[in-house]
Design a protein around this motif. Structure first.
Motif, PDB file in Angstrom:
ATOM      1  N   LEU A  88       0.827  -1.203   0.000  1.00 46.18           N
ATOM      2  CA  LEU A  88       0.000   0.000   0.000  1.00 46.18           C
ATOM      3  C   LEU A  88       0.865   1.259   0.000  1.00 46.18           C
ATOM      4  N   LYS A  89       1.978   1.208   0.744  1.00 48.06           N
ATOM      5  CA  LYS A  89       2.812   2.421   0.843  1.00 48.06           C
ATOM      6  C   LYS A  89       3.449   2.788  -0.501  1.00 48.06           C
ATOM      7  N   TYR A  94       1.863   5.781  -2.186  1.00 43.43           N
ATOM      8  CA  TYR A  94       1.990   7.178  -1.768  1.00 43.43           C
ATOM      9  C   TYR A  94       3.396   7.592  -1.349  1.00 43.43           C
ATOM     10  N   ARG A 119       5.568  11.573  -1.463  1.00 40.53           N
ATOM     11  CA  ARG A 119       5.805  12.445  -0.307  1.00 40.53           C
ATOM     12  C   ARG A 119       7.306  12.533  -0.031  1.00 40.53           C
TER      13      ARG A 119
END
Lengths: 373, 333
Positions: free
Chosen positions: A6-7, A10, A14
């Motif tokens: 999942l990371k 994103y 960032r």
């Protein structure tokens, strides 16, 4: 092959080094601007990103932001909330809606207050949850107060399809889905807004495609960049807008090519078109009537339409906004949250007077939570 | 046939007596409770800390704990946070008619186990049974008395230059409950941090750590505790966003629903304010005792914006970390 985490979706977006590099590039490119760039972030999600990640602090002074109408909670007029409250007050009824909608003030109450009085009102995590609720409560009317822009409309359409496929008899829909382009047009047409660039919300274009902004770019000779919601996405979008301006271009560009195409998700569009059609008129909170800016169920699905079936109990009179609240002016890009005399005093997220203070995606809420530094 | 709790179990007669003797006395057995007096007579040395809390949670059983475990750990953790060794607990059950006896027994067993981690006793209690539909299965209220071992720990004690440490990764309890309520399978490895904190607090105190302030970050999470401290001590707390430990499972859930891990509840995670010279030692002690490296130095106390918590991002900007507001509701799109 490495399994997708999942990371991965994103983390890179960032990355501090990338954000700092983009800030430097923006600074360099912005020096060449012949006039200040007033960027409208059409969607509240972008407002939230800009405030939450402190992106304004990384930008030169000739780049400013104007907050647009793109928050489904913020733009919901009081009379529609009064509809939801009236429906929730019917006997043997469960009213379901999404997220913050339950906290938005109607003319006299909120769905949250009605829930406290004993009405069965449920905020859903996903619209499809309503199927389970309806099956577990077959003796009750289950009404979906459907809200949101182009992004959430396909989910409502998918629920309608499931209701029809499974012949579920006790779900009804009160449709409040709204459309981005007519709202932007309504803001630009009076000629008062000083907006000369737009960041377009990527999630809208995942469904509807980047093409929906092309008439706006041409009509108002304004660059538009469709951007994602991570800090790197927004910074890249800003850089692309400045570059367009410096090169004298007014085009629709995509800074979110990982999900957005020019045409969008045709299957989702087709599903929406199957069940819904544009309304001639819809009132936007603070802005007023915008023609063809919202959807309704097609006549052939009238037997699912809570607005028609329960029309006798729905309040009809138009309702005025709070006199001191300037949400409308903010949503039109003519004022900032701090310009409001009740901002942070009698209007706070705990007791909002206006809708922009309610939702996490509302400009006032974002400024209240994260601003002031 | 499954045994159920009946209204008569709370009526004060034979069935009540049976429930008390066969369940509560069996598991909570100790010489003070078994005296069955109207009030427990207790012995303490010096100052006592006294606290109370009520517990409602849905679902009752979740990964990493249950309502019984929280009811003991939660109240006794409040004592621990004041530097007090937990000693005595009162416990009141409000039970919905029709509750499974086996579930109640599981909860009681779990409370017993948690008491043992604190070496504390339930010395008095009460049971009420209410008609079906009046409550959601069971509510538990516990009060606790502890002996103050290290005096002077207070939310009002924090000064400029003090450092802020978090004892482990944040947000696990709130995220676990959310995931279980919403049946989210992708977070199957996620479990609550629910745990008694007295053992680790005792370890720190025994090794010379002198906390200025300590607080377990329960409802409202890290954001609520730090905002309360900022106001109580009239200070500014500046956090290094990158240093805040958040597990991938918790962060993933936040990404899906638009929440912030700093707003999520914890049930076995605490925050410490310390003098700078104690930071390294405290972190080493936490890492070794918990066999977990997630305890971290996350911020410092300054005078930049009194009564405010500021989050400094890794890319050089900053923003306020505000108190969580209202219900946690997922974003719309």
């Amino acid at each position: 092959m490495k399994q997708l985490q999942l990371k991965d979706l994103y983390h890179a977006f960032r990355d501090p080094k990338t954000i700092k590099s983009l800030a430097l590039l923006i600074e360099k490119e912005a020096k060449k601007l012949s006039e200040p760039l007033h960027i409208m972030e059409v969607c509240g999600g972008h407002t939230h990103t800009i405030m939450k990640y402190g992106l304004k602090q990384l930008l030169p002074k000739n780049i400013t932001f104007i907050h647009g109408p793109g928050c489904p909670v913020c733009i919901m007029p009081k009379d529609r909330i009064d509809h939801a409250i009236a429906l929730a007050n019917m006997e043997d009824t469960i009213l379901c809606t999404l997220g913050d909608m339950i906290r938005v003030p109607g003319s006299k109450s909120t769905l949250a207050k009605e829930r406290a009085k004993g009405r069965d009102i449920r905020p859903l995590y996903t619209p499809m949850d309503i199927i389970k609720i309806a099956k577990e409560n077959s003796d009750k009317k289950v009404i979906f107060f459907a809200i949101g822009f182009e992004t959430t409309t396909p989910m409502t359409a998918a629920v309608i399809k499931r209701v029809l496929d499974e012949c579920i008899q006790n779900i009804y829909f009160h449709i409040n889905h709204v459309l981005v382009p007519p709202a932007v047009k309504a803001i630009m047409d009076p000629g008062k807004a000083k907006i000369n660039a737009f960041i377009g919300p990527s999630h809208v274009s995942v469904i509807s495609g980047a093409k929906i902004y092309e008439p706006l770019a041409q009509t108002y000779q304004t660059p538009i960049v469709v951007s994602g919601f991570e800090p790197v996405d927004v910074m890249e979008g800003i850089l692309m807008l400045i570059q367009q301006k410096n090169e004298g271009r007014c085009e629709v560009e995509i800074a979110y090519k990982r999900s957005v195409t020019r045409e969008g998700n045709l299957k989702a569009q087709q599903m929406i078109d199957t069940y819904m059609e544009p309304r001639a008129h819809f009132t936007w909170r603070g802005i007023g009537d915008i023609p063809n800016s919202a959807l309704r169920l097609k006549e052939e699905y009238a037997y699912l339409d809570a607005e028609k079936i329960f029309s006798d109990i729905l309040p009809k009179a138009p309702v005025q906004d709070h006199k001191l609240c300037i949400c409308g002016t903010i949503l039109q890009g003519l004022a900032n949250p701090q310009d409001c005399s009740v901002f942070g005093t009698s209007c706070t997220p705990n007791s909002p007077l206006g809708s922009c203070m309610v939702s996490d995606e509302g400009a006032c809420n974002a400024y209240y939570r994260y601003g002031g530094l | 046939m499954d045994k159920k709790i009946l209204l008569s179990h709370g009526g004060g007669g034979e069935e009540s007596n049976q429930l008390i003797h066969e369940l509560f006395y069996q598991y909570f057995s100790n010489e003070i409770l078994l005296k069955s007096e109207d009030a427990a007579i207790l012995t303490t040395k010096g100052n006592i800390a006294f606290t109370t809390d009520s517990f409602t949670v849905s679902p009752l059983f979740f990964a990493g704990g249950d309502i019984g475990k929280i009811a003991i750990a939660g109240t006794l953790n409040d004592l621990s946070m004041m530097g007090a060794k937990p000693l005595y607990v009162s416990c009141a059950f409000i039970i919905e008619e029709g509750m499974d006896y086996n579930d109640l027994e599981k909860i009681v067993k779990s409370m017993t186990e948690e008491l043992s981690h604190n070496d504390a006793k339930i010395v008095c209690g009460d049971t009420k049974v209410v008609p079906k539909g009046s409550i959601d299965k069971i509510f538990i209220t516990t009060s606790g008395i502890g002996e103050v071992v290290t005096p002077g720990i207070s939310a009002q004690n924090i000064d400029e230059h003090d450092m802020i440490i978090v004892s482990r990764d944040i947000g696990r309890h709130g995220a676990t409950i959310l995931a279980e309520r919403e049946s989210i399978d992708i977070t199957s490895n996620l479990s609550s941090d629910c745990k008694s904190l007295w053992p680790v607090v005792k370890h720190l105190l025994d090794h010379g750590i002198k906390p200025k302030a300590m607080r377990d970050a329960t409802r409202g999470g890290l954001a609520a505790v730090l905002n309360e401290w900022a106001v109580s001590s009239n200070i500014c707390i500046e956090l290094d966003e990158e240093a805040i430990p958040i597990s991938e499972e918790v962060q993933g859930l936040c990404e899906i629903f638009g929440f912030e891990a700093t707003d999520f509840a914890n049930e076995g995670t605490f925050i410490l304010a310390l003098r700078p010279e104690q930071v390294d030692k405290a972190l080493k002690l936490l890492h070794a005792f918990q066999d977990d490296q997630s305890a971290s130095l996350i911020g410092k106390v300054t005078t930049k914006k009194p009564k405010k918590v500021i989050l400094n991002t890794p890319w050089g900007s900053s923003r306020y970390l505000d108190l969580p507001k209202g219900e946690l509701l997922p974003r719309i799109c």
